[in-house]
Design a protein around this motif. Structure first.
Motif, PDB file in Angstrom:
ATOM      1  N   LEU A  26      13.792  -2.239  -0.250  1.00 59.97           N
ATOM      2  CA  LEU A  26      15.245  -2.390  -0.302  1.00 59.97           C
ATOM      3  C   LEU A  26      15.656  -3.822  -0.627  1.00 59.97           C
ATOM      4  N   ALA A  27      14.897  -4.802  -0.169  1.00 62.62           N
ATOM      5  CA  ALA A  27      15.229  -6.212  -0.400  1.00 62.62           C
ATOM      6  C   ALA A  27      14.840  -6.691  -1.796  1.00 62.62           C
ATOM      7  N   THR A  28      14.241  -5.824  -2.612  1.00 58.86           N
ATOM      8  CA  THR A  28      13.789  -6.154  -3.966  1.00 58.86           C
ATOM      9  C   THR A  28      12.855  -7.363  -3.955  1.00 58.86           C
ATOM     10  N   THR A  29      11.883  -7.321  -3.068  1.00 53.94           N
ATOM     11  CA  THR A  29      10.870  -8.364  -2.974  1.00 53.94           C
ATOM     12  C   THR A  29       9.937  -8.318  -4.176  1.00 53.94           C
ATOM     13  N   VAL A  30       9.600  -7.108  -4.611  1.00 57.19           N
ATOM     14  CA  VAL A  30       8.752  -6.933  -5.786  1.00 57.19           C
ATOM     15  C   VAL A  30       9.647  -7.080  -7.011  1.00 57.19           C
ATOM     16  N   THR A  31       9.412  -8.137  -7.781  1.00 57.12           N
ATOM     17  CA  THR A  31      10.321  -8.442  -8.895  1.00 57.12           C
ATOM     18  C   THR A  31       9.859  -7.883 -10.236  1.00 57.12           C
ATOM     19  N   ASN A  32       8.595  -7.486 -10.330  1.00 59.72           N
ATOM     20  CA  ASN A  32       8.092  -6.934 -11.587  1.00 59.72           C
ATOM     21  C   ASN A  32       8.300  -5.428 -11.613  1.00 59.72           C
ATOM     22  N   ASP A  33       8.567  -4.902 -12.793  1.00 59.13           N
ATOM     23  CA  ASP A  33       8.673  -3.460 -12.955  1.00 59.13           C
ATOM     24  C   ASP A  33       7.273  -2.876 -13.078  1.00 59.13           C
ATOM     25  N   PHE A  34       7.013  -1.857 -12.305  1.00 57.05           N
ATOM     26  CA  PHE A  34       5.751  -1.140 -12.391  1.00 57.05           C
ATOM     27  C   PHE A  34       6.023   0.238 -12.964  1.00 57.05           C
ATOM     28  N   ASN A  35       5.109   0.721 -13.781  1.00 57.87           N
ATOM     29  CA  ASN A  35       5.208   2.044 -14.374  1.00 57.87           C
ATOM     30  C   ASN A  35       4.169   2.952 -13.753  1.00 57.87           C
ATOM     31  N   ILE A  36       4.386   4.255 -13.884  1.00 59.53           N
ATOM     32  CA  ILE A  36       3.383   5.208 -13.433  1.00 59.53           C
ATOM     33  C   ILE A  36       2.062   4.880 -14.142  1.00 59.53           C
ATOM     34  N   GLY A  37       0.994   4.780 -13.370  1.00 59.42           N
ATOM     35  CA  GLY A  37      -0.317   4.447 -13.917  1.00 59.42           C
ATOM     36  C   GLY A  37      -0.675   2.976 -13.833  1.00 59.42           C
ATOM     37  N   ASP A  38       0.268   2.130 -13.391  1.00 53.67           N
ATOM     38  CA  ASP A  38      -0.026   0.704 -13.220  1.00 53.67           C
ATOM     39  C   ASP A  38      -0.759   0.471 -11.903  1.00 53.67           C
ATOM     40  N   GLY A  39      -1.701  -0.465 -11.907  1.00 53.44           N
ATOM     41  CA  GLY A  39      -2.415  -0.853 -10.703  1.00 53.44           C
ATOM     42  C   GLY A  39      -1.702  -1.984  -9.989  1.00 53.44           C
ATOM     43  N   VAL A  40      -1.693  -1.923  -8.663  1.00 54.70           N
ATOM     44  CA  VAL A  40      -1.086  -2.945  -7.813  1.00 54.70           C
ATOM     45  C   VAL A  40      -2.165  -3.435  -6.862  1.00 54.70           C
ATOM     46  N   THR A  41      -2.348  -4.732  -6.792  1.00 52.50           N
ATOM     47  CA  THR A  41      -3.323  -5.336  -5.886  1.00 52.50           C
ATOM     48  C   THR A  41      -2.658  -6.479  -5.133  1.00 52.50           C
ATOM     49  N   GLY A  42      -2.966  -6.601  -3.856  1.00 53.34           N
ATOM     50  CA  GLY A  42      -2.459  -7.723  -3.074  1.00 53.34           C
ATOM     51  C   GLY A  42      -1.059  -7.533  -2.527  1.00 53.34           C
ATOM     52  N   LEU A  43      -0.580  -6.323  -2.459  1.00 53.36           N
ATOM     53  CA  LEU A  43       0.746  -6.075  -1.897  1.00 53.36           C
ATOM     54  C   LEU A  43       0.709  -6.371  -0.405  1.00 53.36           C
ATOM     55  N   THR A  44       1.634  -7.199   0.056  1.00 57.31           N
ATOM     56  CA  THR A  44       1.711  -7.617   1.454  1.00 57.31           C
ATOM     57  C   THR A  44       3.011  -7.132   2.055  1.00 57.31           C
ATOM     58  N   GLY A  45       2.951  -6.614   3.302  1.00 53.19           N
ATOM     59  CA  GLY A  45       4.168  -6.151   3.946  1.00 53.19           C
ATOM     60  C   GLY A  45       3.906  -5.591   5.330  1.00 53.19           C
ATOM     61  N   THR A  46       4.915  -4.894   5.849  1.00 55.57           N
ATOM     62  CA  THR A  46       4.848  -4.294   7.172  1.00 55.57           C
ATOM     63  C   THR A  46       5.001  -2.780   7.060  1.00 55.57           C
ATOM     64  N   LEU A  47       4.604  -2.083   8.105  1.00 61.32           N
ATOM     65  CA  LEU A  47       4.719  -0.630   8.155  1.00 61.32           C
ATOM     66  C   LEU A  47       5.924  -0.219   8.995  1.00 61.32           C
ATOM     67  N   THR A  48       6.666   0.755   8.495  1.00 61.66           N
ATOM     68  CA  THR A  48       7.769   1.352   9.235  1.00 61.66           C
ATOM     69  C   THR A  48       7.732   2.853   8.977  1.00 61.66           C
ATOM     70  N   ALA A  49       8.565   3.579   9.683  1.00 58.43           N
ATOM     71  CA  ALA A  49       8.684   5.020   9.441  1.00 58.43           C
ATOM     72  C   ALA A  49      10.151   5.361   9.297  1.00 58.43           C
ATOM     73  N   TYR A  50      10.444   6.281   8.394  1.00 65.27           N
ATOM     74  CA  TYR A  50      11.791   6.805   8.217  1.00 65.27           C
ATOM     75  C   TYR A  50      11.671   8.314   8.086  1.00 65.27           C
ATOM     76  N   SER A  51      12.305   9.052   8.974  1.00 68.05           N
ATOM     77  CA  SER A  51      12.220  10.517   8.996  1.00 68.05           C
ATOM     78  C   SER A  51      10.757  10.980   8.940  1.00 68.05           C
ATOM     79  N   ASN A  52       9.926  10.338   9.729  1.00 70.34           N
ATOM     80  CA  ASN A  52       8.494  10.644   9.839  1.00 70.34           C
ATOM     81  C   ASN A  52       7.686  10.305   8.590  1.00 70.34           C
ATOM     82  N   MET A  53       8.282   9.618   7.625  1.00 69.39           N
ATOM     83  CA  MET A  53       7.550   9.181   6.428  1.00 69.39           C
ATOM     84  C   MET A  53       7.115   7.739   6.650  1.00 69.39           C
ATOM     85  N   LEU A  54       5.807   7.495   6.625  1.00 71.32           N
ATOM     86  CA  LEU A  54       5.290   6.140   6.762  1.00 71.32           C
ATOM     87  C   LEU A  54       5.612   5.365   5.494  1.00 71.32           C
ATOM     88  N   GLN A  55       6.144   4.151   5.658  1.00 67.87           N
ATOM     89  CA  GLN A  55       6.551   3.321   4.524  1.00 67.87           C
ATOM     90  C   GLN A  55       5.921   1.937   4.649  1.00 67.87           C
TER      91      GLN A  55
END
Length: 169
Positions: A50-79
């Motif tokens: 929501l805070a738009t921390t990730v500034t690059n656009d990723f497309n389906i099929g793109d690899g992401v490495t080194g993503l840093t963050g915290t875990l939360t849940a919304y309506s039982n969905m882990l995020q």
């Protein structure tokens, strides 16, 4: 090192870094919460940015490495909520193969994962699909709920099928 290990983390503000590469399986259009779904060989997770921390656009099929963050849940969905920008995609054009599942075999460990379920029949089908609605469904092995996706999903507004369908979801 991977998403299954990340999913076992605490939802208490602990900062995690996904060091292994995950592949984008879905990116919501138009910057809607900057959400994307990522998956590796072990599991999948929803990235809710929501805070738009990730500034690059990723497309389906793109690899992401080194993503840093915290875990939360919304309506039982882990995020996974990003804390820092992982930078540019670490690979592109990756093929995503949905895991074959039955309704009876689906568990919470399959959250956010791209799956293939065959011979899905809607119970009492009528009308058109509406966004964010639960529909009762069955397959030869069990029953469950088909929760329609976001309003941008290509099937919203189309007739609910009366014959068995194969779903990639």
């Amino acid at each position: 090192p991977n998403i299954v290990t990340l999913r076992a983390g605490l939802q208490n503000g602990t900062l995690y870094r996904l060091t292994g590469e995950a592949v984008v399986t879905y990116q919501r259009p138009d910057g809607r919460r900057n959400q994307m779904y990522i998956q590796d060989a072990t599991a999948a997770i929803l990235v809710d940015d929501l805070a738009t921390t990730v500034t690059n656009d990723f497309n389906i099929g793109d690899g992401v490495t080194g993503l840093t963050g915290t875990l939360t849940a919304y309506s039982n969905m882990l995020q996974f909520v990003p804390f820092s920008d992982p930078g540019l995609p670490t690979s592109t054009g990756n093929t995503i193969v949905p895991e074959v599942k039955t309704l009876a075999a689906l568990t919470s460990a399959d959250q956010a994962k791209l799956v293939y379920i065959s011979q899905v029949t809607h119970v009492s089908p009528s009308g058109n699909y509406t966004a964010s609605v639960n529909y009762s469904v069955t397959d030869p092995r069990g029953s469950g709920q088909f929760r329609t996706g976001f309003d941008e999903a290509d099937y919203i507004g189309t007739p609910i099928p009366t014959a068995p369908q194969n779903y990639i979801a």
